[in-house]
Motif scaffolding. Structure first.
Motif, PDB file in Angstrom:
ATOM      1  N   ALA A 454      49.761  25.348  39.791  1.00 55.45           N
ATOM      2  CA  ALA A 454      49.598  24.929  38.396  1.00 55.45           C
ATOM      3  C   ALA A 454      48.126  24.988  37.997  1.00 55.45           C
ATOM      4  N   TYR A 455      47.252  24.603  38.931  1.00 53.34           N
ATOM      5  CA  TYR A 455      45.820  24.691  38.647  1.00 53.34           C
ATOM      6  C   TYR A 455      45.378  26.149  38.499  1.00 53.34           C
ATOM      7  N   ILE A 456      45.960  27.037  39.311  1.00 60.45           N
ATOM      8  CA  ILE A 456      45.605  28.453  39.209  1.00 60.45           C
ATOM      9  C   ILE A 456      46.008  29.007  37.846  1.00 60.45           C
ATOM     10  N   ASN A 457      47.232  28.705  37.425  1.00 61.29           N
ATOM     11  CA  ASN A 457      47.694  29.201  36.126  1.00 61.29           C
ATOM     12  C   ASN A 457      46.840  28.658  34.985  1.00 61.29           C
ATOM     13  N   ARG A 458      46.489  27.375  35.081  1.00 58.25           N
ATOM     14  CA  ARG A 458      45.678  26.792  34.015  1.00 58.25           C
ATOM     15  C   ARG A 458      44.261  27.359  34.045  1.00 58.25           C
ATOM     16  N   ALA A 459      43.739  27.574  35.260  1.00 56.27           N
ATOM     17  CA  ALA A 459      42.399  28.158  35.383  1.00 56.27           C
ATOM     18  C   ALA A 459      42.356  29.553  34.768  1.00 56.27           C
ATOM     19  N   LEU A 460      43.412  30.335  35.003  1.00 57.45           N
ATOM     20  CA  LEU A 460      43.464  31.681  34.429  1.00 57.45           C
ATOM     21  C   LEU A 460      43.461  31.615  32.902  1.00 57.45           C
ATOM     22  N   ALA A 461      44.250  30.685  32.356  1.00 52.16           N
ATOM     23  CA  ALA A 461      44.293  30.540  30.898  1.00 52.16           C
ATOM     24  C   ALA A 461      42.931  30.118  30.354  1.00 52.16           C
ATOM     25  N   TYR A 462      42.291  29.166  31.034  1.00 53.89           N
ATOM     26  CA  TYR A 462      40.954  28.745  30.604  1.00 53.89           C
ATOM     27  C   TYR A 462      39.972  29.923  30.651  1.00 53.89           C
ATOM     28  N   THR A 463      40.077  30.724  31.716  1.00 56.52           N
ATOM     29  CA  THR A 463      39.174  31.869  31.856  1.00 56.52           C
ATOM     30  C   THR A 463      39.325  32.834  30.688  1.00 56.52           C
ATOM     31  N   LEU A 464      40.568  33.092  30.311  1.00 55.53           N
ATOM     32  CA  LEU A 464      40.831  34.104  29.287  1.00 55.53           C
ATOM     33  C   LEU A 464      40.551  33.618  27.873  1.00 55.53           C
ATOM     34  N   ILE A 465      40.315  32.302  27.700  1.00 56.00           N
ATOM     35  CA  ILE A 465      39.867  31.819  26.388  1.00 56.00           C
ATOM     36  C   ILE A 465      38.378  31.499  26.419  1.00 56.00           C
ATOM     37  N   GLY A 466      37.730  31.796  27.557  1.00 57.70           N
ATOM     38  CA  GLY A 466      36.291  31.621  27.655  1.00 57.70           C
ATOM     39  C   GLY A 466      35.830  30.231  28.034  1.00 57.70           C
ATOM     40  N   ASP A 467      36.754  29.366  28.462  1.00 60.16           N
ATOM     41  CA  ASP A 467      36.383  28.007  28.881  1.00 60.16           C
ATOM     42  C   ASP A 467      36.123  28.032  30.390  1.00 60.16           C
ATOM     43  N   MET A 535      38.644  45.491  45.595  1.00 57.64           N
ATOM     44  CA  MET A 535      37.497  45.992  44.839  1.00 57.64           C
ATOM     45  C   MET A 535      37.246  45.065  43.651  1.00 57.64           C
ATOM     46  N   ILE A 536      36.034  44.504  43.590  1.00 61.02           N
ATOM     47  CA  ILE A 536      35.632  43.662  42.464  1.00 61.02           C
ATOM     48  C   ILE A 536      34.319  44.213  41.921  1.00 61.02           C
ATOM     49  N   ASP A 537      34.331  44.665  40.680  1.00 60.04           N
ATOM     50  CA  ASP A 537      33.121  45.228  40.053  1.00 60.04           C
ATOM     51  C   ASP A 537      32.528  46.339  40.916  1.00 60.04           C
ATOM     52  N   ARG A 555      42.460  46.234  43.284  1.00 65.29           N
ATOM     53  CA  ARG A 555      41.305  46.162  42.402  1.00 65.29           C
ATOM     54  C   ARG A 555      41.498  44.958  41.487  1.00 65.29           C
ATOM     55  N   TYR A 556      40.434  44.156  41.340  1.00 69.40           N
ATOM     56  CA  TYR A 556      40.516  42.977  40.482  1.00 69.40           C
ATOM     57  C   TYR A 556      40.224  43.363  39.037  1.00 69.40           C
ATOM     58  N   ASN A 557      41.151  43.050  38.146  1.00 69.59           N
ATOM     59  CA  ASN A 557      41.005  43.320  36.722  1.00 69.59           C
ATOM     60  C   ASN A 557      40.534  42.039  36.041  1.00 69.59           C
ATOM     61  N   ARG A 558      39.273  42.002  35.641  1.00 76.09           N
ATOM     62  CA  ARG A 558      38.743  40.786  35.026  1.00 76.09           C
ATOM     63  C   ARG A 558      39.393  40.504  33.673  1.00 76.09           C
ATOM     64  N   GLY A 559      39.865  41.538  33.028  1.00 76.05           N
ATOM     65  CA  GLY A 559      40.494  41.337  31.727  1.00 76.05           C
ATOM     66  C   GLY A 559      41.781  40.547  31.813  1.00 76.05           C
ATOM     67  N   THR A 560      42.574  40.844  32.846  1.00 73.74           N
ATOM     68  CA  THR A 560      43.854  40.146  33.016  1.00 73.74           C
ATOM     69  C   THR A 560      43.777  39.036  34.044  1.00 73.74           C
ATOM     70  N   GLY A 561      42.714  39.049  34.855  1.00 71.49           N
ATOM     71  CA  GLY A 561      42.589  38.042  35.899  1.00 71.49           C
ATOM     72  C   GLY A 561      43.533  38.268  37.060  1.00 71.49           C
ATOM     73  N   LYS A 562      43.990  39.525  37.254  1.00 70.25           N
ATOM     74  CA  LYS A 562      44.977  39.807  38.296  1.00 70.25           C
ATOM     75  C   LYS A 562      44.485  40.893  39.241  1.00 70.25           C
ATOM     76  N   LEU A 563      45.085  40.894  40.437  1.00 71.43           N
ATOM     77  CA  LEU A 563      44.842  41.956  41.401  1.00 71.43           C
ATOM     78  C   LEU A 563      45.836  43.081  41.148  1.00 71.43           C
ATOM     79  N   GLU A 564      45.326  44.297  41.030  1.00 71.82           N
ATOM     80  CA  GLU A 564      46.184  45.450  40.780  1.00 71.82           C
ATOM     81  C   GLU A 564      46.198  46.338  42.017  1.00 71.82           C
ATOM     82  N   PRO A 565      47.377  46.682  42.539  1.00 71.05           N
ATOM     83  CA  PRO A 565      47.456  47.509  43.748  1.00 71.05           C
ATOM     84  C   PRO A 565      46.777  48.864  43.554  1.00 71.05           C
ATOM     85  N   LEU A 566      46.085  49.302  44.586  1.00 74.26           N
ATOM     86  CA  LEU A 566      45.493  50.635  44.589  1.00 74.26           C
ATOM     87  C   LEU A 566      46.501  51.591  45.199  1.00 74.26           C
TER      88      LEU A 566
END
Length: 567
Positions: A454-467, A535-537, A555-566
């Motif tokens: 639950a903290y991870i999901n909330r952290a992701l939401a906070y990240t994507l609104i810039g908090d 891969m991050i940045d 590869r880590y997608n900072r826009g979505t906050g998710k790991l995308e398989p290579l």
């Protein structure tokens, strides 16, 4: 060897009237009693506890005393108390009417409820009374301190299966073994066993080999939490469940307990427990395997289950537990094979379908996973966890509206568990409704303050609104919870082989803190260990394998906050 004793069995007994209500036990209650007699004793002393109108699946209880025409039933507090969750103290709703149905099929209104759980962390126990002129047998209370690892247990109750809820439920009797004794029990649930249970069993009695009540069941399936690539976290079924030892009840400092006359027998039984130090039989190897599994020692547990299967190729629970063990060491194809075998041997084993669905998820077979979760729901439309799993599969398939409906159903069926809210938060994050994701994640945390997902999901939401400040706080909290609940407990697994040390520059690289927040262990990419690359940045990092990482590289997608398989 009698297979009835070497694997968990699930026996449905109808609620037909029993001709003889008084059960004759051996001269000494400490003598072992046949499984059939314990089943009959459990059926005659167990009761249904229902809500008026059968608006909920209902719970179970056991008759433990009688004074004049007033019977006393011991149950789990959450069965007879709809906690309003307004403070640390337990405050029950007053607009709920409960009734008790006995083995004769007769219903009685609950006269009084005595809540023994005063605060959130107290043992989850309560007493309910009813008035009856009929004679009902009284269960004998044993000594739960005698229940050591490998001891036999027998669980009675009224599960909500095959679409039946409330008064329509049938009595069920399951057998199993004690897995462990928890020194830091959640709400008193310190006796861990592998007998199969499901919603509706809560509050039911747990018997020993002499037919004495040694615990009250109520905590369903202690589970490990896995995080998929979508970020959704739901529970994978271990097959372990928990009860509150009867000695905890007897030690409760309440006048009603001290002033009530119970039938007690604490003499030791004459049956030796399984040989865990030098196993010889399939049952011995299985018993040692489940104790190792409870200690997060997955490889050695799997080896024990393999030995049990060699000695008994139809040992259903050994296949199930080995499949679970394989999952945590990333042997997903082997796990799938084991769950397939469980289903061949028992086509109605609900949790085998759930766990096979997880194996399909890890193997990128998302549609097959959804079909397994749908199968569970067809078998038992009241199984809340199945809807949570279904929602996770829908998320993987990009069907967010369907996932949202699944999460709502999981919450409706089991509002006391946070997993429905966890799925819902992940849906809202995918739909870019971040305020809603924050709101439902907060609800999940209120229900279960230790739900790291639950903290991870909330952290992701906070990240994507810039908090970022709140996001960082939630990521840190999630990491702290995961480390406390899982990493530190896993010392036995770590002892199997030396673990590489984390990279030395973790304090100067913010990306490593991000990796740590995902509950992953970073290692040098030159390590001889099998690693997964991230891969991050445009910078490469390596981590130890984890059940949630099913590809060799991401590869880590900072826009979505998710790991995308290579690929």
């Amino acid at each position: 060897m009698n297979l009835y004793f070497i694997r968990v069995n699930y026996t449905i007994l109808t609620t037909a009237v029993v001709a003889t209500l008084v059960i004759s036990l051996p001269t000494s209650a400490a003598d072992t009693v046949s499984t059939q007699k314990i089943a009959q004793l459990a059926k005659n002393t167990s009761v249904q506890i229902n809500v008026e109108g059968d608006l909920t699946p209902g719970g179970s209880g056991v008759i433990i005393a009688k004074e004049d025409n007033i019977y006393t039933v011991l149950t789990a507090n959450h069965v007879v108390c709809d906690d309003l969750k307004r403070s640390e103290k337990i405050i029950c709703a007053t607009d709920t009417t409960y009734s008790i149905r006995t083995n004769t099929g007769k219903d009685y209104p609950v006269k009084d409820v005595k809540v023994l759980q005063k605060n959130k962390n107290d043992p989850d126990l309560a007493i309910a009374t009813f008035v009856a002129t009929e004679d009902y047998p009284i269960a004998t209370l044993g000594n739960s301190d005698q229940m050591v690892e490998g001891a036999d247990v027998f669980v009675g109750g009224f599960p909500a299966v095959f679409g039946k809820v409330g008064a329509a439920r049938d009595f069920a009797f399951t057998t199993g073994l004690v897995v462990s004794r928890s020194s830091k029990a959640i709400n008193g649930y310190g006796l861990i066993y592998d007998a199969r249970t499901i919603t509706g069993n809560s509050g039911g009695p747990v018997f020993d080999i002499a037919g004495r009540v040694v615990a009250i069941h109520g905590l369903a399936d202690t589970s490990g939490k896995n995080k998929t690539e979508t970020g959704a976290v739901v529970t994978q079924k271990t097959g372990f469940n928990a009860g509150i030892p009867i000695n905890t009840f007897l030690a409760t400092n309440e006048p009603i307990i001290k002033n009530t006359q119970f039938k007690e027998d604490s003499s030791p039984t004459d049956k030796p427990v399984n040989n865990l130090n030098n196993p010889q039989s399939a049952r011995d190897f299985y018993a040692r395997g489940i104790t190792r599994l409870d200690q997060y020692n997955y490889r050695e547990a799997a080896a024990d289950f393999t030995q049990a299967i060699k000695l008994d190729p139809k040992y259903i629970e050994a296949y199930f537990k080995r499949g679970y063990s394989y999952t945590w060491v990333s042997k997903h194809q082997e796990a799938l094979t084991d769950f397939n075998q469980v289903i061949v041997l028992d086509p109605n084993y609900l949790d085998a379908y759930l766990n096979r669905g997880w194996s399909q998820i890890f193997l990128q077979n998302d549609q097959a996973a959804l079909e397994d979760f749908n199968r569970v729901i067809r078998l038992n439309p009241n199984y809340a966890a199945a809807y949570a799993h279904q929602g996770m599969a829908y998320i993987k398939l990009g069907k967010y509206q369907a996932a949202l409906e699944s999460s709502k159903q999981a919450i409706r069926l089991d509002s006391r568990n946070s997993y429905g809210y966890t799925i819902q938060a992940d849906v809202f994050n995918n739909l870019k409704d971040y305020p809603a994701a924050i709101k439902v994640s907060t609800l999940a945390i209120l229900i279960d303050p230790d739900d790291f997902s639950a903290y991870i999901n909330r952290a992701l939401a906070y990240t994507l609104i810039g908090d970022y400040q709140n996001a960082l706080s939630d990521y840190q909290k999630s990491s702290e919870i995961f480390t406390r609940r899982y990493v530190k407990k896993s010392t036995s697994e770590a002892e199997l082989k030396p673990q590489p040390k984390p990279t030395s520059n973790s304090s100067s690289d913010s990306n490593l803190e991000l990796i740590k927040s995902w509950e992953l262990i970073d290692v040098p990419c030159t390590s001889r260990e099998k690693v997964v690359s991230i891969m991050i940045d445009d910078k490469k990092y390596c981590v130890l394998p984890h059940p949630s990482l099913t590809w060799k590289g991401y590869r880590y997608n900072r826009g979505t906050g998710k790991l995308e398989p290579l690929t």
